[in-house]
Design an enzyme around this catalytic site. Structure first.
Site, PDB file in Angstrom:
ATOM      1  N   HIS A  20     -26.099 -41.447 -16.086  1.00  0.00           N
ATOM      2  CA  HIS A  20     -25.125 -40.919 -17.057  1.00  0.00           C
ATOM      3  C   HIS A  20     -24.367 -42.076 -17.701  1.00  0.00           C
ATOM      4  O   HIS A  20     -23.390 -42.585 -17.150  1.00  0.00           O
ATOM      5  CB  HIS A  20     -24.174 -39.948 -16.343  1.00  0.00           C
ATOM      6  CG  HIS A  20     -23.292 -39.170 -17.268  1.00  0.00           C
ATOM      7  ND1 HIS A  20     -23.083 -37.811 -17.147  1.00  0.00           N
ATOM      8  CD2 HIS A  20     -22.545 -39.542 -18.339  1.00  0.00           C
ATOM      9  CE1 HIS A  20     -22.271 -37.382 -18.095  1.00  0.00           C
ATOM     10  NE2 HIS A  20     -21.912 -38.430 -18.829  1.00  0.00           N
ATOM     11  N   ASP A  24     -23.236 -44.889 -27.165  1.00  0.00           N
ATOM     12  CA  ASP A  24     -22.099 -45.150 -28.061  1.00  0.00           C
ATOM     13  C   ASP A  24     -20.805 -45.352 -27.280  1.00  0.00           C
ATOM     14  O   ASP A  24     -19.736 -45.490 -27.886  1.00  0.00           O
ATOM     15  CB  ASP A  24     -21.952 -44.029 -29.099  1.00  0.00           C
ATOM     16  CG  ASP A  24     -21.879 -42.631 -28.494  1.00  0.00           C
ATOM     17  OD1 ASP A  24     -22.514 -42.386 -27.448  1.00  0.00           O
ATOM     18  OD2 ASP A  24     -21.188 -41.772 -29.074  1.00  0.00           O
ATOM     19  N   HIS A 211     -22.976 -31.579 -19.568  1.00  0.00           N
ATOM     20  CA  HIS A 211     -21.617 -31.979 -19.191  1.00  0.00           C
ATOM     21  C   HIS A 211     -20.872 -30.706 -18.802  1.00  0.00           C
ATOM     22  O   HIS A 211     -20.646 -29.839 -19.655  1.00  0.00           O
ATOM     23  CB  HIS A 211     -20.886 -32.606 -20.374  1.00  0.00           C
ATOM     24  CG  HIS A 211     -21.168 -34.053 -20.615  1.00  0.00           C
ATOM     25  ND1 HIS A 211     -22.313 -34.506 -21.214  1.00  0.00           N
ATOM     26  CD2 HIS A 211     -20.421 -35.161 -20.349  1.00  0.00           C
ATOM     27  CE1 HIS A 211     -22.260 -35.819 -21.305  1.00  0.00           C
ATOM     28  NE2 HIS A 211     -21.127 -36.250 -20.798  1.00  0.00           N
ATOM     29  N   GLU A 214     -15.838 -30.954 -16.030  1.00  0.00           N
ATOM     30  CA  GLU A 214     -15.091 -32.201 -16.219  1.00  0.00           C
ATOM     31  C   GLU A 214     -13.670 -31.849 -16.668  1.00  0.00           C
ATOM     32  O   GLU A 214     -12.716 -31.995 -15.933  1.00  0.00           O
ATOM     33  CB  GLU A 214     -15.804 -33.070 -17.264  1.00  0.00           C
ATOM     34  CG  GLU A 214     -15.056 -34.355 -17.605  1.00  0.00           C
ATOM     35  CD  GLU A 214     -15.682 -35.108 -18.777  1.00  0.00           C
ATOM     36  OE1 GLU A 214     -16.434 -34.508 -19.553  1.00  0.00           O
ATOM     37  OE2 GLU A 214     -15.380 -36.313 -18.931  1.00  0.00           O
ATOM     38  N   ASP A 303     -20.591 -43.504 -17.279  1.00  0.00           N
ATOM     39  CA  ASP A 303     -20.182 -42.719 -18.444  1.00  0.00           C
ATOM     40  C   ASP A 303     -20.047 -43.605 -19.685  1.00  0.00           C
ATOM     41  O   ASP A 303     -20.942 -43.639 -20.504  1.00  0.00           O
ATOM     42  CB  ASP A 303     -18.883 -41.943 -18.177  1.00  0.00           C
ATOM     43  CG  ASP A 303     -18.806 -40.655 -18.979  1.00  0.00           C
ATOM     44  OD1 ASP A 303     -19.821 -40.264 -19.581  1.00  0.00           O
ATOM     45  OD2 ASP A 303     -17.722 -40.034 -19.000  1.00  0.00           O
TER      46      ASP A 303
END
Ligand code: 2ND
Ligand code: ZN
Length: 365
Positions: A20, A24, A211, A214, A303
């Site tokens: 993960h 960008d 996702h 979270e 992440d």
């Protein structure tokens, strides 16, 4: 548990697997600066004097306690990734940086739909990333690092292009794309909004992660698994809301938590990111400690290396410090991740037996 904590150098040397990581969200600050100057992208006032200042700006701006505000910082990375050469450069540097950090296998995600504002087609975006990954893998090899990298194509959950992106992932499945994901603000955008895309992927025998859990809790995880059929959970930290630890230390799992553990659903945990977005208060209090103790299929991830100023070595090292993990624990996380990769079984096994186990054996575990 091991007698002595591994050193930073040992953690860097140890083979690591990253499932993960956002393309960008991992640019080098110096590259953001250069590309911004090239394309005339305006960076926030005062942030663009030098790379170190810009790096600090990203980390501070992302450290807001809110996922929505955290995501605003991506305007300044996506903004400079709108041409083929810029995207290829970012992709190449990503692989070089991961390989130098001891990552032996990585799945890197990004949202192709966010890179078409200067006229690229979705296919051109994927091709530009592929070119960068090939260049980066070759450069890493020349520097003595062996790394395998795949793309995951992300659709933005507040947009309506998930079906198109799912089709793109299937079209590129034999050319470096291993799967699909949805990302972006979680609250208000449940995964079931994109059910048609997930059903299409299932019919195509394709892999996807979502996702979930979270910035929003159990309903999001439940939908991701039981409506959408996700293979893995991006973050998934809020699964702890379905776990009760009693005063006497006994633990009770709710039905969903039990399902996640029984089915060995991989949790793509990203501790540093969770602290910035407010999903966890500190590393020491991060649910990864409890979930690891309970033997959920926990994996450790970065992440967004730029926004969190992190790396796989830094994530692993912070866990070593907070939970006294030893190299055997880091190997467990790494093998968990490799078992959960969207790579064919025989290729996963080859990396576990041929790279990960010997790499840890060389460090004495
Ligand atoms: O942690 C995250 N949660 C939700 N969305 C995220 C996270 N990190 C990055 N993103 C978004 C912002 C990026 O532009 C997009 C594609 O990589 O995914
Ligand atoms: Zn993410």
């Amino acid at each position: 548990m091991e007698p002595t904590a591994p050193t930073g150098d040992q953690v860097r040397q140890a083979p690591k697997v990253l499932l993960h990581d956002h393309l960008d969200g991992g640019l080098r600050p110096a590259t953001v600066l250069e590309l911004a100057r090239e394309v005339g992208h305006t960076l926030p006032e005062g942030s663009d004097t030098d790379a170190a200042t810009l790096g600090r700006w990203f980390a501070e701006a992302a450290d807001s306690g809110s996922l929505v505000r955290y995501l605003e910082t991506f305007d300044h990375t996506v903004g400079v990734m709108q041409t083929g050469p810029a995207i290829t450069r970012v992709a190449r540097e990503c692989v070089e940086d991961l390989a130098a950090d001891g990552v032996v296998y990585a799945e890197i995600r990004y949202a192709p739909e966010q890179h078409v504002s200067a006229g690229l087609t979705l296919d051109e975006v994927v091709a530009a990333v592929r070119e960068g990954f090939e260049q980066g893998t070759a450069a890493a090899e020349a520097a003595g690092h062996r790394i395998v990298v795949r793309q995951l194509l992300t659709a933005m959950r507040h947009q309506a292009r998930s079906m198109e992106i799912a089709e793109l992932a299937v079209a590129w499945r034999d050319r470096g794309v291993a799967g699909f994901d949805i990302a972006g603000a979680e609250a208000g955008y449940p995964p079931t909004r994109h059910l048609d895309a997930f059903e299409y992927l299932q019919r195509e025998n394709a892999h996807f992660t979502i996702h979930a859990g979270e910035a929003f809790g159990l309903p999001s995880i439940w939908q991701a698994l039981q409506w959408c059929g996700a293979d893995r959970l991006g973050h998934g930290v809020r699964i702890v809301d379905d776990i009760t630890v009693h005063d006497d230390g006994s633990v009770e799992l709710g039905r969903l938590a039990q399902y996640v553990r029984d089915k060995r659903i991989p949790l793509e945990m990203c501790p540093a990111s969770n602290i910035q977005t407010g999903a966890a208060a500190s590393i020491a209090e991060h649910p990864i400690g409890l979930l690891t103790k309970l033997r959920f299929r926990v994996t450790v991830n970065t992440d967004n290396r730029l926004m969190s100023g992190t790396s796989m070595t830094a994530e692993m090292s912070s866990l070593v410090e907070a939970f006294d993990y030893g190299l055997a624990d880091l190997r467990w996380f790494t093998i968990n991740a490799m078992k959960s990769a969207f790579l064919p079984f025989d290729e996963r096994l080859a990396i576990i037996d041929g790279v990960i186990k010997p790499g840890y054996a060389a460090l004495g575990v």
